[in-house]
Design a protein around this motif. Sequence first.
Motif, mmCIF file in Angstrom:
data_model
loop_
_atom_site.group_PDB
_atom_site.id
_atom_site.type_symbol
_atom_site.label_atom_id
_atom_site.label_comp_id
_atom_site.label_asym_id
_atom_site.label_seq_id
_atom_site.Cartn_x
_atom_site.Cartn_y
_atom_site.Cartn_z
ATOM 1 N N SER A 19 41.840 39.214 37.322
ATOM 2 C CA SER A 19 41.007 40.242 37.935
ATOM 3 C C SER A 19 39.602 40.098 37.388
ATOM 4 O O SER A 19 39.432 39.802 36.195
ATOM 5 N N ARG A 20 38.603 40.304 38.239
ATOM 6 C CA ARG A 20 37.211 40.194 37.810
ATOM 7 C C ARG A 20 36.535 41.556 37.847
ATOM 8 O O ARG A 20 36.860 42.407 38.685
ATOM 9 N N THR A 21 35.591 41.757 36.931
ATOM 10 C CA THR A 21 34.795 42.974 36.922
ATOM 11 C C THR A 21 33.323 42.596 37.030
ATOM 12 O O THR A 21 32.915 41.498 36.642
ATOM 13 N N ALA A 287 51.263 40.749 40.231
ATOM 14 C CA ALA A 287 50.886 42.022 40.846
ATOM 15 C C ALA A 287 49.411 42.334 40.614
ATOM 16 O O ALA A 287 48.710 42.782 41.532
ATOM 17 N N ILE A 288 48.921 42.088 39.386
ATOM 18 C CA ILE A 288 47.514 42.357 39.093
ATOM 19 C C ILE A 288 46.612 41.494 39.966
ATOM 20 O O ILE A 288 45.628 41.972 40.558
ATOM 21 N N ALA A 289 46.924 40.198 40.055
ATOM 22 C CA ALA A 289 46.099 39.300 40.856
ATOM 23 C C ALA A 289 46.095 39.705 42.319
ATOM 24 O O ALA A 289 45.043 39.721 42.976
ATOM 25 N N ALA A 290 47.263 40.057 42.861
ATOM 26 C CA ALA A 290 47.356 40.439 44.270
ATOM 27 C C ALA A 290 46.612 41.746 44.535
ATOM 28 O O ALA A 290 45.863 41.865 45.519
ATOM 29 N N LEU A 291 46.805 42.724 43.669
ATOM 30 C CA LEU A 291 46.146 44.014 43.866
ATOM 31 C C LEU A 291 44.632 43.894 43.715
ATOM 32 O O LEU A 291 43.874 44.560 44.431
ATOM 33 N N SER A 292 44.173 43.050 42.804
ATOM 34 C CA SER A 292 42.744 42.882 42.607
ATOM 35 C C SER A 292 42.084 42.230 43.819
ATOM 36 O O SER A 292 40.932 42.536 44.138
ATOM 37 N N ARG A 293 42.805 41.324 44.484
ATOM 38 C CA ARG A 293 42.272 40.740 45.709
ATOM 39 C C ARG A 293 42.253 41.766 46.841
ATOM 40 O O ARG A 293 41.318 41.820 47.640
ATOM 41 N N ALA A 294 43.290 42.593 46.892
ATOM 42 C CA ALA A 294 43.395 43.568 47.978
ATOM 43 C C ALA A 294 42.492 44.773 47.760
ATOM 44 O O ALA A 294 41.991 45.374 48.720
ATOM 45 N N VAL A 295 42.296 45.136 46.485
ATOM 46 C CA VAL A 295 41.500 46.328 46.161
ATOM 47 C C VAL A 295 40.429 45.927 45.155
ATOM 48 O O VAL A 295 40.634 46.057 43.940
ATOM 49 N N PRO A 296 39.277 45.417 45.609
ATOM 50 C CA PRO A 296 38.208 45.042 44.675
ATOM 51 C C PRO A 296 37.795 46.232 43.809
ATOM 52 O O PRO A 296 37.750 47.370 44.265
#
Length: 326
Positions: A19-21, A287-296
Amino acid sequence: MPSSSSDGGLRAPGGRWLSRTSAEAAAQRFGGPLVLLHRATLVNSLAARLPPGTVRTAAAATLADPGDADRPARVRTPDGELVADLVVAADGIHSAVRARLFPEHPGPVFSGFTTWRVVVPVPGVAFASHETWGRGCLWGTHPLKDGRVYAYAAAVAPAGERAPDERAELLRRFGDWHDPIPAVIAATRPEDVLRHDVHHLATPLPAFHRGRVALLGDAAHPMPPTLGQGGNQAIEDAVVLAHHTDALAAYTAARLPRTTAITRQAVRAARFSMATGRARTAARDTAIAALSRAVPGLLLRGFASIADWRPPRPPYASGRTTAGNR
């Protein structure tokens, strides 16, 4: 030199970003930049604004009497007894004052993991601020404004376990993780490493005050460091307490629900970030990677209820001021 940007995010030990910030997004979301400040720098800056001789460290003191509405509190020191209208006890996780005020409370419990911390210069190494999650352990690397690097690590371990050389222990556990972690360890001397087991209050206190004594910071609500809120919540305590010095029940009412909720959130975050099973860790990262792509901006959203806090509103009179979130 390390990057001064607070862009970064969450990584896996091999270096993959989960995930990126964005520093710009954080500033827009919270109304200003997120600032990483060494605690000693903050303490020294605050102490410098006080009259000379005001601050005395390593001075032994015990609470002799918490006082009540009809009599002042009394504090015993080697130089004699002090009488006070208000005593602020900020004596840490294993607070003696807390035990004196609430002798029936069970006190802190071991959180199940240990931590290491270092603050060192790492010349010539550029990196993005990050936290990296492995199986039952994590590492964080962040640049400070003065050019040093603040790094921390945590791992599931028995309470009281120690290594003969904690730098060597860091190398054993994290030396094959992604850059710049090996470089930070290489720049660290054994004496630079601080190691502490983590404790928190599983059972909240009934109040943050008794008589004329107010508990503040880790003395009131020790919590795991997984949200970076130990020092921040102590500052919030101090701000609110300054508005309620003659009405300590209002201080408790303002601070106890918030710090209890944040402590529980920090405990949940610790369990999630340091999952130990291989399958559970893989599912977590996926899950973190998928959610981070779906919800920036997912990580920022999870922090919103903490960073949105606002101090009490005017007129600042105890009993007529309410502290709340916005």
